[in-house]
Every structure is written in structure tokens, then in C-alpha cells.
Design an enzyme around this catalytic site. Structure first.
Site, mmCIF file in Angstrom:
data_model
loop_
_atom_site.group_PDB
_atom_site.id
_atom_site.type_symbol
_atom_site.label_atom_id
_atom_site.label_comp_id
_atom_site.label_asym_id
_atom_site.label_seq_id
_atom_site.Cartn_x
_atom_site.Cartn_y
_atom_site.Cartn_z
ATOM 1 N N LEU A 1 0.763 -1.367 -0.084
ATOM 2 C CA LEU A 1 0.045 -0.115 -0.030
ATOM 3 C C LEU A 1 0.864 1.239 -0.036
ATOM 4 O O LEU A 1 0.363 2.331 -0.143
ATOM 5 C CB LEU A 1 -0.936 0.130 1.125
ATOM 6 C CG LEU A 1 -1.925 -1.182 1.285
ATOM 7 C CD1 LEU A 1 -3.128 -0.938 2.591
ATOM 8 C CD2 LEU A 1 -3.144 -1.049 0.127
ATOM 9 N N ALA B 1 -2.385 5.709 -1.220
ATOM 10 C CA ALA B 1 -3.074 5.960 -2.637
ATOM 11 C C ALA B 1 -2.663 5.056 -3.554
ATOM 12 O O ALA B 1 -2.993 5.135 -4.879
ATOM 13 C CB ALA B 1 -3.013 7.669 -3.021
ATOM 14 N N HIS B 2 -1.649 4.192 -3.243
ATOM 15 C CA HIS B 2 -1.042 3.139 -4.013
ATOM 16 C C HIS B 2 -1.544 1.928 -3.629
ATOM 17 O O HIS B 2 -0.994 1.540 -2.339
ATOM 18 C CB HIS B 2 0.399 3.500 -4.275
ATOM 19 C CG HIS B 2 0.683 4.775 -4.487
ATOM 20 N ND1 HIS B 2 2.077 5.373 -3.978
ATOM 21 C CD2 HIS B 2 0.066 5.816 -5.304
ATOM 22 C CE1 HIS B 2 2.203 6.689 -4.550
ATOM 23 N NE2 HIS B 2 1.196 6.756 -5.336
ATOM 24 N N GLN B 3 -1.902 0.946 -4.392
ATOM 25 C CA GLN B 3 -2.282 -0.378 -3.907
ATOM 26 C C GLN B 3 -1.499 -1.168 -5.163
ATOM 27 O O GLN B 3 -1.870 -1.250 -6.217
ATOM 28 C CB GLN B 3 -3.738 -0.563 -4.036
ATOM 29 C CG GLN B 3 -4.373 0.212 -2.918
ATOM 30 C CD GLN B 3 -5.111 1.543 -3.755
ATOM 31 O OE1 GLN B 3 -5.325 1.340 -4.726
ATOM 32 N NE2 GLN B 3 -4.857 2.633 -3.044
#
Length: 759
Positions: free
Chosen positions: A512, A688-690
């Protein structure tokens, strides 16, 4: 939106009638809780508060405002019931119901609910505001009742988010002027209406009726059949069906459509263009983000932001373009035995992506927060680098996280998907994939890609025009030679699992890029060199890497976030009503920097919306080091006060303090997660990143897909999004995702050619 102005992007009340189902007694209690978080403050406080040019009348109006008024409690209840986790809803409803009674209030509040007149035992809503505030303060500090603490934190988050982001029919919020906020309004500069880039390939279900839906698909080159015995079920065939239109799906659609294949893209979100965007935080979150922008891990420790619109994350991200670090590519190539990532093919893909989305490597004018980041680093002798962006050099939009109103940012919705529809692709918006069509596969010993199962397409559901508020669903049955899952690392695994796939890697290894933020206050009178306000200017234009002095490894990176009033308020620690309002009055000149780590810990997502995640010890140490460095940068840049989002309101006044006092403050910086941790104070993380939840592997024990992106279980089912990445990237991943998708979709093209030659 689109053919007509969509009211949810242009403001106004979201619900004409509330359907949350809470009783009047429940609502009375909930309103009394909301009032604690944002209470009315006596007017005489206004002269003791420093402001940034706001008038006395504006500040007085803000101080007198309460979150118990008007729409706020009903909106909290509505969002809670519609978007909250079962556990969270249960806890909140239970606590509210207990506080509706005098005996229940006594159990949870103790002697603070006792009065000196009959009835001596008061229920929560009848207690004085001062006593209610003391109760909530006690609960926030009490580590031994985490369920109650979790429930109140959830209410606090929803309450302040709604209070500071809700707009009336004129797209206004009564307190914005008091906190120094103005909507980023580009209407005058970009008022001319332009053609919608994807119109020739778009089918928007929210505008279609039963007959027009068939006509729209037919006009775009698809054959549609409808079996009367199956009711509202439509059937189409194509060469390739892609679920998702973001960085992975958009690139795949372009490559495959331009290779001559008939491509259909399904997107559960709706289609918006620059003329639809309003920069209004509340309505935009509802329409453009997963779960309306209110999504967290199950334990409530991390807030998760993900796009849910045509263009996916590329339509709402912060424009940062950073190529995959060389050491990461080496790790994937050697450690994970995936030669793609060290190949000339991947290097060429990076350059192709760079060119197609119009990346520029300079910034003509940096905004408030990036000026501070750069100046602080320079004064400390730290290295600071420019961040390339998929926009022009003079792009100064601070609200691209709610869609780029200038149309300058080049997401997939204005680049790759345009190429796709120009080549004949069809995009169906407002259409949710329910499951892949998986059948037993007849084995072919002469065909090296043969799996035990085979994917024949996908089944999706949607509402036609006029059906949006009903339970009626239409079904779309799509048969395709190749099916591609590109709905992101949060949604691809649940879709595969619900389709009957059982590979042990599906849904695991979720990374994440966890984030913690530091803030610094820069009043205009002491920091006139920094022009503007913190929400203005390009969101990310500079980056600082926190490097370990011994190993030379990157521990964290520091960048600037986009925080409009509701998001700012949601993260802001709450100590008391007065302190909270004082913090918000400093909103416009409070800069934030965040520390982000390449996480080695991981999580899982097996069911849509239910995300489990845990960092490891190294992650915690690295993010703590990054947070400390961010604070040092803010102080060096001239902040008069700095702090974190730790629940106790951790802060440090810079003026007149010694180096020893600063070191003592920095030593107390913690990365403790909350709110369910058995710790006194905690900090809420953001992401904000997966990535990585259907990772690529050399065999089915190492990954969910092979090095072509094809499922190890089901032939002709491919994954083409961030979930295939073997580990976290460590930097903003847009370029990495698109380059990987470009390589995989070219491989799929070759597979389709081989398949055709053998038939």
C-alpha cells in the site's frame, strides 16, 4: 456529467430523502456527539485567534457554527449505513443506542452524567456540552476500550469531512471563507465546451434505456442478442473484454484495439471530462473514488484512496511520473526470476509511456507546499529532485485529485483510451463485473499454455436510465477470446475469487505504500516568501529521498499531498472543540509533507471492500525516520509551529526553542498505528497506491499469474494492472503500471495471433 450536467459534481444536497433508518432518539444522540467535535464557540474567543486575512464576521460565523445543525448528523448517519463496515456500523449503532438511555450513559460516562437536579442521571444528549467534551476526550485517551474509541473516531471523521466539504445548491460552504479556502475555479479560462474525447466509443448506461442500449452497442459495431426468457440479459461477443479503464486497462485497450481486435472495456464508474469537473471535494469524492472516498482497512488504521471512474486512478491522481527504480527492476528480474523487468522491451515501454502521456520534466511555478519542501531541503543541505508530470510545464492545478478542470493532465481517459476508441473499442460505463465465465478446459498436450480451466468472458450488471434507485439490475453476458482483469489491486482479487479461482496468491501480498504526514504553520507575516495557499499549485513537483547513511538505501520519500478542507479536517487531530477550530482557521497556510515507504509488510483483500494490512518492524522504523525528516524540513523552511497527526495533537512551537528541545521533540515522534492498537496515542495512516495482490510469479506457488500476465488456473484470463507487480515499487507507480501493462498487452496480442494461426 457528460451529456448533461451531473448534479453530484456540481453541488447541492446528495439525498432528497434520508434512508439511514436511525430513530429520532438515535439521531438526537448522534447530533449531540457531532456537536462535541465541532461546537459553537463564544464570540469573545475571536480576538484571541490569529487569522490569515479573514474578517471578524467570517471568523465569528465559523466559531458559532455547530456540526449538530442542518444536514450534518443525517449525512453522517446516511454515509455510515451505506458505506461503513459491518463492524463499524455495529459499534456506532450500539454506542449511540446505549447513550440514548440514562443508565447506558452512566455506564459509559460515569459521574460526568450526574446532575444536581431531578432527574439526577442524564442521558448523553442532555449533558452540558462541556461535560460531553470531557467524556469524548477520556474515550480518545482510554486504551482499554478500543471499540468505543474506534466508533467515535469513525463518527469524528465523517462529521468533520461532511461539515467542511458539503455544499449548498450554489456550490458554497458557509465556513470556507473563514478558513481561507476558495474553490479552484477555472471556469472563465476554460469555459468553452469541447467535444468529449471518448464519445465515439462510449456507452453510458445511466443515459440508456432498454432499446437505446441495444442501438448504441450496435452502432459501435457489436452484435447484441437478448433472450426474452432470460429477462433483462444482453449478450455480446468480442475479441477482448477488459474489466477496468485505469492505468492497466486503458493501456491494454489501446494496444489490443490498435492491433485490430474488437475490444470492449467495462468500467463500473461513470464518464467525466474537464467540463464536468467542479473541484468540489464532497460531490467529487462521491463520484470519482472507490466507496465515495470513505474506505479504510478493516481495523481502521489506514485510509485508502482509489479511483472509480473512466480513467481509474489516472483521472484523479497527483500527476507524478517516476520511472521504476533500477534496483527494483533488478530485484524483480533476479530475485523473482522475471526477466521482463530487466529487458530492453520493458525499457522501451517506459519510454513509450513517457511520450504518450506527455510527460514534462520541468515546473515553471511551484505551489506553496513544494516551495517549502524545496527551501527546507536546500537550507539543510538535503538533495531535492524535480518530479516529472503528465501535464504541461506550467500546470498549476491543485485539485487534479478531483479531476483536472483544465484538461491538462493526461490520464488514460485523454490518451490511451482515446487511441482505443479511435481504433473501434467500445467503453461501457456504469457496468460492474460480477464474475468471469470459467469452464473446465479440454487439455491440449501440444498447447503449452493449457490450464485446467478456461475463461470464456465475463458477466456484468448495470442499471439503465431511471433504474438507479431501484434493485432492478440488467445483466450483460460478454463472450470473448481473451478476458483481462484490470480493475486494480483492490478489486481484481475479489473478482477472481468470486469466479471460483483458488490460487493461493490471489488477494495476498497486497502492498500500500503507507503514508504519514507532518504539518507546519507558515503565517504570511513571518513567511512572505511563500506565496499562495497550501491547496494551490501543482500537487507534487518536488521529492526528497530519505537515505540510510550506513547502507545508502532509501528509507522513505517525502512529497507534498493534496488536502482540501474535508480531507484536512479528517486527518487533523481533535483535542477539543476550540483547539480544533483554531487549527482549521490556520488551514490556508498550514503546509503538509508526507513520508511514504516501500513497504515490506503486506496485507490481503479477498472480498471487495475488506482490506487487511500490517506493516513490519522495518516499515515502522522507516516511516518514523521519514516523518522526523519531514518535520526537520518544515522547521528549516521557517514554520513557526510543526506537528504530526498523532491523536494527542503532538506539536512543537519553533520560535525561541533550543536545539536540545527540538531533539527531545523529535525523539518522541512515533509511528504507532491506531485506533485499535493498545496504545495511548496513535496516528491514522493514508495510502493512494495499491499493488501486488495478484502478483506475477514463475509458477503457481510464487504468483497468481505467469510472466505473460495469464492466470495460472484459467487459460485466456489475464491480469493487467498494479496487482501483478511482484512487490511495492517505492515511488509513485503510474509509470510502472502503464509500462508493465504495455508489455503484457503486447504479449497478449502475440498469443491471440498464435491462437488464430492454430485454428
Amino acid at each position: 456529467m457528460g451529456k448533461e450536467c451531473h448534479p453530484l459534481l456540481k453541488g447541492g444536497r446528495r439525498e432528497s430523502k434520508y434512508t439511514h433508518g436511525l430513530t429520532p432518539s438515535d439521531m438526537e444522540t448522534l447530533a449531540s456527539i457531532c456537536e462535541v467535535f465541532i461546537p459553537p464557540i463564544q464570540q469573545n474567543w475571536v480576538h484571541d485567534i490569529n487569522t490569515e486575512g479573514q474578517t471578524v464576521e467570517q471568523v465569528q460565523s465559523f466559531l458559532q457554527a455547530s456540526a449538530s445543525e442542518n444536514h450534518v448528523p443525517d449525512e453522517v448517519a446516511e454515509i455510515l449505513m451505506k458505506r461503513g463496515f459491518f463492524e463499524g456500523v455495529f459499534v456506532v449503532r450500539l454506542v449511540v443506542r446505549i447513550l440514548c438511555s440514562r443508565l447506558g450513559t452512566f455506564v459509559l460516562c460515569g459521574s460526568l452524567c450526574l446532575g444536581d437536579k431531578w432527574p439526577y442521571l442524564k442521558k448523553f444528549s442532555h449533558m452540558s456540552l462541556e461535560r460531553r467534551e470531557r467524556v469524548v476526550q477520556n474515550w480518545f485517551r482510554n486504551r482499554f476500550i478500543p471499540p468505543i474509541r474506534l466508533g467515535f473516531i469513525f463518527i469524528k471523521f465523517l462529521c468533520v469531512l461532511i461539515f467542511f466539504s458539503h455544499v449548498n445548491e450554489n456550490s458554497e460552504n458557509r465556513v470556507w471563507k473563514a478558513i481561507g479556502y476558495n474553490v479552484d475555479n477555472l471556469e472563465e479560462k476554460f469555459s468553452e465546451k469541447e467535444a468529449r474525447p471518448l464519445d465515439k466509443g462510449m456507452v453510458e448506461t445511466i443515459y440508456e434505456t432498454d432499446s437505446s442500449f441495444v442501438d448504441s452497442l450496435t452502432q459501435k459495431g457489436l452484435t447484441v442478442t437478448k433472450d426474452p426468457e432470460l429477462g433483462d440479459t444482453y449478450k455480446i461477443t468480442c475479441d477482448v473484454v477488459i474489466v477496468g479503464s485505469g492505468c492497466g486497462g486503458g493501456v491494454a485497450a489501446s494496444v489490443l484495439a490498435r492491433s485490430g481486435y474488437k475490444v470492449v472495456v467495462l468500467e463500473k464508474g461513470n464518464y467525466f471530462t474537464k467540463n464536468d469537473y467542479s473541484s468540489l471535494e464532497g460531490p467529487s469524492m462521491t463520484q470519482l473514488y472507490e466507496n465515495g472516498g470513505i474506505l479504510s482497512t478493516i481495523d481502521g488504521k489506514t485510509m485508502v484512496m482509489a479511483g472509480s471512474t473512466v480513467g481509474g486512478g489516472s483521472a484523479i491522481n497527483w500527476s507524478a511520473c517516476i520511472k521504476t527504480p533500477k534496483f527494483v527492476l533488478q530485484e524483480w528480474s533476479d530475485g523473482h526470476k522475471l526477466p521482463l523487468f530487466s529487458s530492453s522491451e520493458y525499457e522501451a515501454a517506459l519510454n513509450t509511456v513517457w511520450e504518450r502521456i506527455g510527460v514534462t520534466e520541468k515546473c515553471v511555478e511551484e505551489g506553496f507546499q513544494n516551495q517549502i519542501l524545496r527551501t527546507g531541503c536546500e537550507r539543510l543541505g538535503f538533495e531535492v529532485e524535480a518530479v516529472a508530470r503528465n501535464s504541461s510545464e506550467n500546470h498549476y492545478c491543485g485539485s487534479c485529485c478531483y479531476g483536472c478542470k483544465s484538461g491538462d493532465k493526461k490520464g488514460t481517459d485523454t490518451t490511451w483510451l482515446v487511441d482505443a476508441v479511435d481504433a473501434g473499442a467500445v467503453i461501457i460505463s456504469g457496468c460492474r463485473a460480477e464474475k468471469f465465465i470459467i469452464k473446465k478446459n479440454s487439455r491440449n498436450l501440444h498447447y503449452e499454455r493449457t490450464r485446467k480451466k478456461k475463461c470464456l468472458g465475463v458477466i456484468a450488471s448495470f442499471n439503465l436510465k431511471g433504474d438507479n434507485n431501484s434493485n432492478k439490475k440488467s445483466i450483460l453476458h460478454i463472450e470473448a477470446k481473451v478476458t483481462i482483469a484490470a480493475c486494480g489491486a483492490l478489486l481484481t482479487p475479489p473478482l477472481m475469487i468470486s469466479s471460483g479461482l483458488r490460487n493461493q496468491n490471489i488477494g495476498l501480498n497486497l502492498h500500500l505504500h503507507p503514508v504519514l504526514m507532518a504539518w507546519g504553520y507558515f503565517p504570511e507575516e513571518t513567511s512572505p516568501e511563500y506565496e499562495g495557499k497550501h491547496y494551490q499549485g501543482g500537487i507534487i513537483t518536488s521529492v526528497h529521498k530519505v537515505v540510510d547513511s550506513n547502507s545508502n538505501n532509501i528509507r522513505a520519500i517525502i512529497e507534498a499531498p493534496a488536502l482540501l478542507p474535508g480531507s484536512f479536517a479528517g486527518l487533523c487531530p481533535w483535542e477539543s472543540g476550540l483547539d480544533y477550530k483554531t487549527r482549521m482557521l490556520k488551514y490556508a497556510r498550514t503546509a503538509h509533507l508526507f513520508a511514504m515507504v516501500r513497504d515490506r509488510g503486506s496485507g490481503k483483500v479477498m472480498v471487495e471492500g475488506r482490506i487487511s494490512y500490517k506493516m513490519n518492524k522495518e516499515d515502522n522504523e522507516n516511516i518514523r525516520a521519514g516523518l522526523k525528516e519531514a518535520l526537520k524540513i518544515l522547521i528549516a523552511a521557517g514554520a513557526i509551529e510543526v506537528g504530526t497527526h498523532q491523536s494527542d495533537g503532538q506539536r512543537f512551537k519553533c520560535k525561541g526553542t533550543t536545539a536540545a528541545e527540538l531533539e527531545e521533540f523529535l525523539d518522541k515522534i512515533s509511528a504507532a498505528q491506531g485506533p485499535k492498537s493498545m496504545v495511548k496515542y496513535w496516528t491514522t495512516y493514508s495510502t493512494a497506491h495499491q499493488m501486488g495482490s495478484c502478483r506475477m510469479g514463475i509458477d503457481d506457488t510464487q504468483g497468481a499469474v505467469d510472466d505473460n500476465g495469464e492466470s495460472w488456473e484459467a487459460q485466456d484470463l489475464f491480469v493487467c494492472d498494479s496487482s501483478v507487480l511482484p512487490t511495492a515499487v517505492g515511488v509513485n507507480p503510474m509509470i510502472t503500471i502503464q509500462a508493465t501493462a504495455y508489455c503484457l498487452s503486447n504479449k497478449i496480442t502475440e498469443i491471440l495471433k498464435i491462437k488464430a494461426s492454430r485454428n
